[in-house]
Design a protein around this motif. Sequence first.
Motif: not given
Length: 360
Positions: A165-168, A152, A149, A355, A145, A143
Amino acid sequence: MGQSVKTIAVICNYKLLPERIGGMDYFFWLFDQKCKVNNIVVHWFFPNYSEHGGYQDLTIFSSDYQNVEVFFYAYCKEHKPQYTHIITHFVELCVPVFKKIKKATSAKIIQVDHNPRPNNGFAAGKNIKRKIKGMLYSQYIDLFVGVSDYCKNQLALEYGNSIKSKTTVVFNGLEMDNFQKKTDFEFKGKFIVASHLRKQKGIQDLISAVHQLTKEIHIDFVVDIYGNGDYQEVLQNMVSDFSLQDYFVFKGSVADLYSIYHQYDYLIHPSHGETFCYSVLESLLSDLPVITTRNHGNVLGMVVENENGFLFEREDVAALKSILFNLVTGEKRIQKRSIVNDRLSQFSLEAMVANYYKLI
């Protein structure tokens, strides 16, 4: 039977300095507490050891200022710890050592990106290298992080769309109750800069703007600069060369900015690029209006023109001079409490801890 204890590792290329205690320090302390009450042991890997503040309660492994990721890998090879998760802060992403770490531990690896970007992006060669690193090593990261935004989106641009798809996003947080609120909005000619003193922070633009302004008018005001860094001598030389010693005061680093912001009229943050930008958020939490760059200092989008601050384009010295002219001559004012936006709750330290805890 009691809940079984699990162990995670946090790798931080972050020097532990008693004279510089900020939001990340408080986060580390509170995250460790949160994990402990939930039967999770955290091994913290830092470049150095310290017991100031809450660090006395952390289990710290010091790399003695050597590469902290390489030190961590050596520790894993020797001790074979059974980590379930490995979280990184302030380290380079997608580098070969994480392939070795993944194979040595089989832990879930979470990489957090706090890293600033150059004004005009990375050079072509570096962009290519990052794309190659993404292709070769992102598969070993479970993942990614970003702290905003913007951050990201940059991750996908730099390391390849395959990581989308594996970034938040997990926003950084602050102790909101610490900040003393501004109540007096009568202009007193007091500006504050709170920043690491690096070229990317754009403070040289502010000095140039004040130089141009003082050639036109003679009004007393002062800019107090809090922070230190490798660009400090350049900035001090500019102030001296322009004979602006009556306008700029270098105050060094302090640990209690949260109790100081409210004493000023405006924060000035002429940044060329940010991933998060603590000082802008800290000022708004203090109800202190902000003067900053439109898309760079205002990376979180919290400053609203003529409502809780003023915006100008990056490196536009003339525009910054115009804003200062309007303020010191009384043409413009923010004369009310800054907007208290519902979004501010996203940036609490408690939300940040919660979080990150969800990720493990």
